[in-house]
Design a protein around this motif. Structure first.
Motif, PDB file in Angstrom:
ATOM      1  N   VAL A 134       0.902  -1.149  -0.120  1.00 12.49           N
ATOM      2  CA  VAL A 134      -0.045  -0.057  -0.010  1.00 12.49           C
ATOM      3  C   VAL A 134       0.901   1.268   0.158  1.00 12.49           C
ATOM      4  O   VAL A 134       0.591   2.238  -0.688  1.00 12.49           O
ATOM      5  N   GLN A 135       1.969   1.140   0.875  1.00 11.40           N
ATOM      6  CA  GLN A 135       2.989   2.479   0.639  1.00 11.40           C
ATOM      7  C   GLN A 135       3.308   2.604  -1.063  1.00 11.40           C
ATOM      8  O   GLN A 135       3.625   3.678  -1.183  1.00 11.40           O
ATOM      9  N   GLU A 136       3.549   1.602  -1.469  1.00 15.68           N
ATOM     10  CA  GLU A 136       4.244   1.752  -2.740  1.00 15.68           C
ATOM     11  C   GLU A 136       3.144   2.337  -3.878  1.00 15.68           C
ATOM     12  O   GLU A 136       3.341   3.236  -4.511  1.00 15.68           O
ATOM     13  N   ARG A 137       1.968   2.082  -3.670  1.00 15.96           N
ATOM     14  CA  ARG A 137       1.115   2.629  -4.665  1.00 15.96           C
ATOM     15  C   ARG A 137       0.610   3.964  -4.022  1.00 15.96           C
ATOM     16  O   ARG A 137      -0.171   4.632  -4.750  1.00 15.96           O
ATOM     17  N   GLY A 138       0.751   4.091  -2.709  1.00 13.35           N
ATOM     18  CA  GLY A 138       0.306   5.427  -2.112  1.00 13.35           C
ATOM     19  C   GLY A 138      -0.966   4.987  -1.462  1.00 13.35           C
ATOM     20  O   GLY A 138      -1.979   4.041  -1.935  1.00 13.35           O
ATOM     21  N   ALA A 139      -1.105   5.226  -0.135  1.00 10.10           N
ATOM     22  CA  ALA A 139      -2.404   4.925   0.560  1.00 10.10           C
ATOM     23  C   ALA A 139      -3.776   5.863   0.125  1.00 10.10           C
ATOM     24  O   ALA A 139      -3.598   6.998  -0.380  1.00 10.10           O
ATOM     25  N   HIS A 140      -4.844   5.163   0.030  1.00 10.92           N
ATOM     26  CA  HIS A 140      -6.063   5.738   0.054  1.00 10.92           C
ATOM     27  C   HIS A 140      -6.644   6.267   1.227  1.00 10.92           C
ATOM     28  O   HIS A 140      -6.906   5.229   2.177  1.00 10.92           O
ATOM     29  N   ILE A 141      -6.668   7.482   1.434  1.00 10.05           N
ATOM     30  CA  ILE A 141      -7.025   7.999   2.758  1.00 10.05           C
ATOM     31  C   ILE A 141      -8.534   8.795   2.677  1.00 10.05           C
ATOM     32  O   ILE A 141      -8.824   9.521   1.921  1.00 10.05           O
ATOM     33  N   TRP A 142      -9.261   8.176   3.889  1.00 12.66           N
ATOM     34  CA  TRP A 142     -10.607   8.499   3.823  1.00 12.66           C
ATOM     35  C   TRP A 142     -10.540   9.725   4.868  1.00 12.66           C
ATOM     36  O   TRP A 142      -9.994   9.992   5.877  1.00 12.66           O
ATOM     37  N   ILE A 143     -11.747  10.835   4.392  1.00  9.78           N
ATOM     38  CA  ILE A 143     -11.780  11.847   5.504  1.00  9.78           C
ATOM     39  C   ILE A 143     -13.049  11.636   6.232  1.00  9.78           C
ATOM     40  O   ILE A 143     -14.153  11.535   5.881  1.00  9.78           O
ATOM     41  N   ALA A 144     -12.650  11.138   7.554  1.00  4.79           N
ATOM     42  CA  ALA A 144     -13.673  10.666   8.473  1.00  4.79           C
ATOM     43  C   ALA A 144     -14.930  11.887   8.676  1.00  4.79           C
ATOM     44  O   ALA A 144     -14.562  13.200   8.765  1.00  4.79           O
ATOM     45  N   SER A 145     -16.047  11.340   8.983  1.00  2.00           N
ATOM     46  CA  SER A 145     -17.097  12.162   9.292  1.00  2.00           C
ATOM     47  C   SER A 145     -17.068  12.226  10.795  1.00  2.00           C
ATOM     48  O   SER A 145     -17.699  13.407  11.321  1.00  2.00           O
ATOM     49  N   THR A 146     -16.320  11.268  11.524  1.00  2.00           N
ATOM     50  CA  THR A 146     -16.373  11.551  13.086  1.00  2.00           C
ATOM     51  C   THR A 146     -15.574  12.639  13.443  1.00  2.00           C
ATOM     52  O   THR A 146     -14.226  12.505  12.970  1.00  2.00           O
ATOM     53  N   PRO A 147     -15.825  13.489  14.431  1.00  2.00           N
ATOM     54  CA  PRO A 147     -14.993  14.505  14.667  1.00  2.00           C
ATOM     55  C   PRO A 147     -13.930  14.191  15.739  1.00  2.00           C
ATOM     56  O   PRO A 147     -14.249  13.386  16.528  1.00  2.00           O
ATOM     57  N   ARG A 148     -12.632  14.729  15.597  1.00  3.10           N
ATOM     58  CA  ARG A 148     -11.524  14.462  16.534  1.00  3.10           C
ATOM     59  C   ARG A 148     -12.071  14.922  17.894  1.00  3.10           C
ATOM     60  O   ARG A 148     -12.540  16.015  17.858  1.00  3.10           O
ATOM     61  N   VAL A 149     -11.627  14.155  19.033  1.00  2.00           N
ATOM     62  CA  VAL A 149     -12.004  14.697  20.307  1.00  2.00           C
ATOM     63  C   VAL A 149     -11.248  15.887  20.229  1.00  2.00           C
ATOM     64  O   VAL A 149     -10.098  15.980  20.276  1.00  2.00           O
ATOM     65  N   PRO A 150     -11.790  17.016  21.196  1.00  2.86           N
ATOM     66  CA  PRO A 150     -11.094  18.149  21.237  1.00  2.86           C
ATOM     67  C   PRO A 150     -10.001  18.160  22.193  1.00  2.86           C
ATOM     68  O   PRO A 150      -9.871  17.310  23.210  1.00  2.86           O
ATOM     69  N   ASP A 151      -8.961  19.076  21.928  1.00  2.00           N
ATOM     70  CA  ASP A 151      -7.763  19.147  22.805  1.00  2.00           C
ATOM     71  C   ASP A 151      -8.085  19.454  24.269  1.00  2.00           C
ATOM     72  O   ASP A 151      -7.391  18.883  25.211  1.00  2.00           O
ATOM     73  N   ALA A 152      -9.128  20.267  24.381  1.00  2.00           N
ATOM     74  CA  ALA A 152      -9.410  20.850  25.862  1.00  2.00           C
ATOM     75  C   ALA A 152     -10.093  19.383  26.485  1.00  2.00           C
ATOM     76  O   ALA A 152      -9.976  19.296  27.878  1.00  2.00           O
ATOM     77  N   SER A 153     -10.558  18.493  25.879  1.00  2.00           N
ATOM     78  CA  SER A 153     -11.197  17.342  26.515  1.00  2.00           C
ATOM     79  C   SER A 153     -10.033  16.363  26.885  1.00  2.00           C
ATOM     80  O   SER A 153      -9.970  15.834  27.851  1.00  2.00           O
ATOM     81  N   VAL A 154      -9.339  16.189  26.094  1.00  2.00           N
ATOM     82  CA  VAL A 154      -8.272  14.969  26.114  1.00  2.00           C
ATOM     83  C   VAL A 154      -6.866  15.946  25.275  1.00  2.00           C
ATOM     84  O   VAL A 154      -7.154  15.610  23.918  1.00  2.00           O
ATOM     85  N   ASP A 155      -5.845  16.108  25.955  1.00  2.00           N
ATOM     86  CA  ASP A 155      -4.857  16.658  25.394  1.00  2.00           C
ATOM     87  C   ASP A 155      -3.978  15.480  24.271  1.00  2.00           C
ATOM     88  O   ASP A 155      -3.602  14.509  24.814  1.00  2.00           O
ATOM     89  N   PRO A 156      -4.185  15.815  23.142  1.00  2.00           N
ATOM     90  CA  PRO A 156      -3.469  14.834  22.044  1.00  2.00           C
ATOM     91  C   PRO A 156      -2.002  14.847  22.249  1.00  2.00           C
ATOM     92  O   PRO A 156      -1.416  14.022  21.584  1.00  2.00           O
ATOM     93  N   THR A 157      -1.406  15.746  22.853  1.00  6.32           N
ATOM     94  CA  THR A 157       0.222  15.787  22.850  1.00  6.32           C
ATOM     95  C   THR A 157       0.630  14.836  23.993  1.00  6.32           C
ATOM     96  O   THR A 157       2.014  14.482  24.202  1.00  6.32           O
ATOM     97  N   ILE A 158      -0.392  14.396  24.731  1.00  7.96           N
ATOM     98  CA  ILE A 158      -0.220  13.414  25.834  1.00  7.96           C
ATOM     99  C   ILE A 158      -0.471  11.831  25.050  1.00  7.96           C
ATOM    100  O   ILE A 158      -1.832  11.638  24.727  1.00  7.96           O
TER     101      ILE A 158
END
Lengths: 307, 307
Positions: A134-158
């Motif tokens: 898949v890396q050779e042909r290039g990944a097929h990347i979906w844009i999810a409808s689920t929103p990412r959890v906000p940084d204020a609720s769960v710090d994504p840098t942790i």
């Protein structure tokens, strides 16, 4: 010097080195029942850790921010990681460290402060987040409808195991015949995907989101490579709408490095193959590995320690 | 008929009944490393499950929504829960069931569909979310600054272990000398706390949030009791500002039932003691238990099964 019982991986739990079959946690551990745990993953390439110090820095920062403190200090954790890899005899490995809240010393307490925090480490054969073909042909990347959890609720840098939103995105991607997904936040800005940072390229400029994302070590490496190669790069807000107009997209993660995409949502990029800037960065990333960039050789087991 | 090795609890993992010391999962299980797991908790009071059917309904709904399907069907899960409790010999117990994504059948796959889902069950001695003495004086409840994860990112009606925002609220509460916390969402509406639903009482009317919350079985019981006792009740939006004006507050959870509060943030309610409506509901809740309300007696172990 490696031990055959560790061929499938070596773990460290409850202060002991064990084969992976014995690397377990209780079902009542809060690292499981509350996902009250932080982790990190470093890789070993041809016998050397890549940016071990950066991973240990981040792991220490994650533990500190969540107030989880296992008995082992940084030097001990580093020794344990070396030894896990050495036990397996692997020259390429996926190496994880996790610090769990554990369980209350007194049965029935509901107070995090009463818990006995503990360290988990293990080394496994190398795993790519995206399979090599898949890396050779290039990944097929979906844009999810689920929103990412906000940084204020769960710090994504942790770095944390709370992947439900990312897993929802991944399920969506697979339902639509895509390889993986990226998530946007509730305000419509690009964030990250299940296990990787995302980069876009437009008019020769490389960008990665400034929010909703882990400060990835591979992301940092890509930004350093851009500087070295004279490629303009920025950490900045990327609106979802901008994805309709990018020339290239690639993913960055410890477990795979720089992984070009060839499709984003319904859009086919370039010639449905990885783009030139992505490939240049991918090749530079691995070439620098060969040259010993940020490399810490894995320590051999002492003779007496092998038994 | 109970077995002494199960006195501290009985578990069911990998298709086998085991003492709690052996109730473990691999550190590489996605239920841990991605918190890709759903769960439920039912309690046993004086030898009978309370609302077992409701808990199994919700557990099945959670599994279905997350597309996790262990080999055991509903009837088998019910049998396993009975047997876990019977093995311990406990007449009051905390009984958990969890369904985990598990691990890929093929090493290295990153696809949820490739995983071997599995069931975990266990019965432990009864645990109160809030200690009995705190329940007597009324819990001191902190209003957390951490916003609850939005419903669109992680569906709170699917009972899950992703407690980071709730744990952040709990840490805040303990830092301020409070017993526990409630969280508001990013729009400033009350949601729930770490392990419980929340209710407020104003001018004799009972309200509980319509968002950001599990559809709790104890919450459902409270609403039924309100109807029976002629207390007006509503599931509705509760703005944070409304907390400055409530007469009473109480928490509702399987592991504790109806638990009155006496302080909310810096406000002291009533005489710094549990309020009359809260106490009426608490007493009704336990009285109905004594009367066998929604009760399923725990099945005794067959003689041959005890060995």
């Amino acid at each position: 010097m490696s031990d055959p019982q560790y061929a499938k991986g070596a773990g460290y739990v409850r202060g002991r080195f064990v084969p992976m079959s014995e690397a377990t946690i209780p079902v009542t551990d809060w690292g499981f029942t509350r996902s009250d745990v932080v982790y990190d993953v470093v890789h070993v390439f041809k016998g050397g850790f890549f940016r071990l110090g950066d991973h240990l820095d981040r792991f220490e920062a994650s533990m500190s921010k969540r107030r989880i403190r296992p008995p082992e200090d940084r030097a001990a954790i580093e020794d344990i990681l070396h030894r896990c890899v050495a036990l397996t005899g692997l020259s390429d490995a996926y190496v994880a460290m996790a610090a769990s809240r554990g369980q209350p010393r007194l049965f029935g307490s509901r107070r995090p402060i009463d818990c006995e925090n503990h360290l988990i480490c293990y080394a496994l054969p190398w795993i790519d987040v995206v399979p090599k073909d898949v890396q050779e042909r290039g990944a097929h990347i979906w844009i999810a409808s689920t929103p990412r959890v906000p940084d204020a609720s769960v710090d994504p840098t942790i770095k944390n195991y709370q992947w439900n939103d990312l897993t929802s995105g991944l399920l969506e991607a697979h339902d639509h015949g895509f390889d993986t997904a990226v998530l946007c936040d509730a305000n419509g800005f690009l964030t990250e995907g299940p296990g990787f940072n995302v980069f876009v390229v437009r008019n020769g400029k490389v960008s990665t989101p400034d929010r909703g994302s882990l400060h990835g070590v591979t992301r940092k490496s890509v930004l350093e490579l851009c500087a070295e190669l004279g490629i303009e790069a920025a950490v900045e807000p990327i609106p979802r709408a901008a994805l309709a107009d990018v020339d290239e997209i690639f993913l960055a993660t410890t477990a795979g490095g720089v992984m070009p995409g060839s499709r984003i949502g319904e859009r086919i990029l370039g010639n449905d193959r990885p783009g030139p800037v992505s490939l240049k960065l991918k090749h530079a990333y691995w070439k620098k590995h060969e040259e010993g960039w940020h490399r810490t050789p894995v320590r051999k087991l002492a003779v007496e320690a092998a038994g």
